[in-house]
Design an enzyme around this catalytic site. Structure first.
Site, PDB file in Angstrom:
ATOM      1  CB  SER A  46     -13.567  12.523 -29.241  1.00 47.32           C
ATOM      2  OG  SER A  46     -14.896  11.559 -29.148  1.00 47.32           O
ATOM      3  CG  ASP A 178     -13.007  11.242 -26.081  1.00 50.10           C
ATOM      4  OD1 ASP A 178     -12.409  12.057 -26.341  1.00 50.10           O
ATOM      5  OD2 ASP A 178     -14.083  10.342 -26.774  1.00 50.10           O
TER       6      ASP A 178
END
Length: 315
Positions: A46, A178
């Site tokens: 991320s 993510d």
């Protein structure tokens, strides 16, 4: 010393990635070094994936700090009350804004993953198949595709936090979200990559894992008595991420013992959040902890210099 293999592991955490970037920038400033010269592999999830890509493509930690300070308010733009109501039913933030920022020449521009000067491993998750999806530089014969992808697309995929940003479909129309869903702390991914893919002896591996702070959360009444596992139940999400990270820390410490170093200080609940723009406070907090951890970096990691990374497949 070149008899070891060192991994830099960077957690997810939204705007709190500023903590990781400042810590690295201050280490460089204090020790008069280039941090990436001391690592053979960088793995990031991320916001940690953005930092990993930036480092691999030649950005300095200081430039990455400036990126967060300048672009963070635009990425997480919104009127607090309106954003809260929007978050109930829709994605809280505009993925197009994030995409445009990542595409900008001041960030990744048109550069490809394969232009990285370091081995990179960036996790995401494929919601179509329900399987993990990991982007890798061409550091093994069988990695023949990922290095051709634009770096901004890889960054967009690993940062597509559900309910915060829309799903990323910019890579072959695969629905990617993510990597923090399964690897917010990606240290074990890096360790497995080193052992099983690069065939590095486990007793030569060292990992510096930089988190994005950890909340000292109060026990949730909803979780304790009713479960509360609703898609929007933030206490549940926090618990999942903390549990995953705790498990990874325990596994790494079990496998490589004191060769695993994690920097992720505990903070009061609500002090720093994924999208809370109190960046000057976060900057100061990171600066303080870089000072505290500078001797650890110097003693454990600075003695090793990584060799040149030569990709097996060329662009």
């Amino acid at each position: 010393m070149n008899d070891c293999f060192q991994i830099l592991s960077l957690d997810g955490g939204g705007i709190k990635g500023l903590f990781s970037a400042v810590l690295l920038a201050k280490l460089e400033e204090d020790l008069k070094i280039k941090v990436i010269d001391h690592f053979d592999l960088i793995v990031g999830t991320s916001t940690g994936g953005i930092i990993a890509l930036g480092l691999g493509l030649g950005m300095t930690p200081k430039e990455i700090v400036d990126f967060y300070l300048e672009k963070g308010p635009r990425i997480f733009a919104g009127i607090p009350v309106a954003s809260w109501f929007k978050h109930i039913l829709f994605n809280k933030y505009d993925g197009k804004i994030l995409e445009d920022i990542l595409k900008d020449d001041k960030c990744f521009g048109s550069r490809l993953l394969g232009e990285s000067k370091k081995r990179l491993v960036i996790p995401s998750f494929d919601t179509d198949s329900g399987e993990v999806y990991i982007f890798k530089t061409a550091h093994h014969e069988r990695f023949k595709r990922d290095f051709k992808y634009p770096a901004w697309k890889v960054a967009r995929a690993t940062t597509a936090a559900p309910s915060f940003f829309p799903t990323c479909k910019c890579i072959d129309n695969i629905s990617l979200v993510d990597g923090g869903l399964w690897a917010n702390n990606p240290s074990m991914i890096g360790l497995v990559e080193a052992i099983k893919v690069l065939e590095i002896p486990i007793d030569t591996i060292k990992i510096l894992n930089i988190g994005t702070t950890e909340e000292l959360s109060k026990k949730s009444f909803v979780l304790k008595y009713f479960g509360g596992w609703l898609p929007r139940a933030l206490p549940a999400i926090k618990t999942i991420l903390q549990a995953q990270s705790s498990a990874v820390c325990s596994q790494c410490k079990l496998l490589i013992k004191d060769h695993y170093v994690r920097i992720s200080p505990k903070v009061p609940e609500g002090l720093f959040k994924l999208d809370k723009l109190n960046m000057q406070d976060l900057y100061a907090f990171a600066s303080k902890h870089s000072r505290d951890n500078s001797p650890i970096f110097e003693n454990v990691f600075s003695g090793h210099k990584s060799g040149e990374f030569v990709p097996i497949h060329k662009i």
